[in-house]
Design a protein around this motif. Structure first.
Motif, short mmCIF file in Angstrom:
data_model
loop_
_atom_site.label_atom_id
_atom_site.label_comp_id
_atom_site.label_asym_id
_atom_site.label_seq_id
_atom_site.Cartn_x
_atom_site.Cartn_y
_atom_site.Cartn_z
N ASP A 172 0.83 -1.21 0.00
CA ASP A 172 0.00 0.00 0.00
C ASP A 172 0.86 1.26 0.00
N ARG A 173 2.05 1.16 0.58
CA ARG A 173 2.95 2.31 0.66
C ARG A 173 3.85 2.43 -0.57
N GLY A 174 3.74 1.45 -1.49
CA GLY A 174 4.45 1.59 -2.76
C GLY A 174 5.55 0.60 -3.04
N LEU A 175 5.77 -0.37 -2.15
CA LEU A 175 6.81 -1.37 -2.42
C LEU A 175 6.56 -2.03 -3.77
N ALA A 176 7.62 -2.17 -4.59
CA ALA A 176 7.45 -2.63 -5.96
C ALA A 176 7.98 -4.02 -6.23
N HIS A 177 8.86 -4.54 -5.36
CA HIS A 177 9.54 -5.80 -5.69
C HIS A 177 10.12 -6.38 -4.41
N VAL A 178 10.23 -7.71 -4.35
CA VAL A 178 10.86 -8.37 -3.20
C VAL A 178 11.90 -9.36 -3.69
N GLN A 179 13.07 -9.32 -3.09
CA GLN A 179 14.11 -10.32 -3.30
C GLN A 179 14.21 -11.16 -2.03
N LEU A 180 14.04 -12.47 -2.18
CA LEU A 180 14.01 -13.39 -1.05
C LEU A 180 15.22 -14.32 -1.11
#
Length: 359
Positions: free
Chosen positions: A105-113
């Protein structure tokens, strides 16, 4: 100011060195930054303001474990509002559906795990804690959120034989991108080099697997394979050259031309607590130390590859030779290549790891 220097495109923001994992290949410094020296919320907001003004478009929130920062949502919100693409680099521990929904909701665009191995027993052994099942749950949460997922796996002797199974796991998790990166020997990884160094046989077996799986999964999952450069005839290009496209800010505000630059103890590093980020990027001794070609010794200075690999890794050169300006000893043309050959000739070290410290 060096007018030929272009503004940076990316910022790696190491929000903290605190981490629930104890991976022996961690490239963070052996002396980790304590919580009480970390930049505060207002200081990080200022860093992101300065970075965006400088030209940064991508911000990678990393650590340690960035989820250990209670102000992470505020930092994501602030950085997104500046117009930056925000990527979270995480172990996945503590990443619940509500927490991720808030970040999205705050704008995070991508996750690296990060993933350590293909099965729980080996992955938990490498991570130094029971983490694998939490990572699988985190991957499901990420995919359900609709965000793109990158899976990062550091390869070494203890997991190289699982390469096919690791690719299959990433495929089951629905990863959009899989980075298979052979260990880089800085920080804790250097301390564990004897135990981590893959064998020639493991690397030979890996190449056809990666080639076949890359072809099979093309269009569904991108596979990036970072070679084990101790075995290569030439060094890898280092971040498109020293201080060229990206910068790193450590938890205490130290600004680094590359993530491992603190390994060079002869380099005087600046901090955002004492100097503006733009001034550090353009004018500091540390960022200008190895830009261009004037610093290069022979044979780099006249080598046709100097615009391809930029003389190799300065941190690796320092750690192996004591001279950050030396030709990277990985290079077969380097007068110091014998140092690398001697490492490769050593008998396999103990499989016992010195685990990364915790804060």
């Amino acid at each position: 100011m060096d007018v030929t220097t272009q503004p940076p495109l990316g910022l790696l923001a190491e929000l903290t060195h605190r981490c629930p994992l104890h991976c022996p290949y961690c490239s963070n410094p052996v002396e980790l930054a304590a919580r009480d020296v970390e930049l505060g919320t207002a200081e990080w907001r200022s860093v992101f303001d300065q970075a965006r003004e400088l030209g940064v478009l991508q911000v990678h929130l990393s650590g340690g474990e960035p989820l250990a920062r209670p102000d992470l949502p505020e930092l994501v919100d602030h950085t997104t509002r500046l117009g930056c693409y925000v990527n979270l680099v995480t172990s996945g521990l503590g990443l619940t559906a509500p927490r991720l929904a808030d970040l999205v909701d705050r704008g995070l665009a991508h996750v690296q795990l990060s993933v350590q191995a293909a099965d729980s027993a080996r992955a938990n052994l490498i991570a130094g804690t029971r983490a694998h099942d939490h990572k699988l749950a985190a991957a499901r949460v990420i995919k359900e959120s609709g965000l793109p997922l990158s899976v990062n796996v550091v390869l070494h002797r203890a997991n190289h034989d699982q390469l096919a199974e690791i690719i299959a796991l990433a495929e089951r998790l629905g990863a959009d991108r899989l980075e298979l990166a052979n260990t880089q020997y800085y920080g804790w990884a250097l301390r564990n080099r004897a135990a981590l160094m893959p064998t020639r046989e493991q690397l030979a077996a890996a190449e056809p697997i990666v080639r076949a799986e890359t072809a099979r999964l093309r269009g569904r999952m991108e596979i990036i394979y970072v070679v084990a450069d101790y075995y290569e005839p030439y060094p890898k290009p280092c971040m498109y050259g020293w201080g060229a496209r990206q910068l790193t800010v450590a938890p205490d505000g130290t600004v680094l031309p590359c993530p491992a630059a603190s390994a060079i103890d002869t380099l005087t590093l600046d901090t955002v607590r004492r100097r503006p980020l733009a001034e550090i990027w353009y004018e500091s001794d540390s960022f200008n130390a190895f830009r261009g070609e004037d610093w290069m010794p022979a044979p780099c200075r006249t080598c046709d590859r100097r615009t391809v690999d930029f003389g190799g890794c300065r941190c690796q050169a320092f750690l192996l030779t004591g001279d950050a300006a030396a030709t990277d000893p990985i290079c077969s043309l380097s007068p110091h290549r014998a140092l690398v050959d001697a490492v490769l000739a050593e008998p396999a070290g103990s499989p016992e790891f010195v685990m990364r410290g915790a804060r």
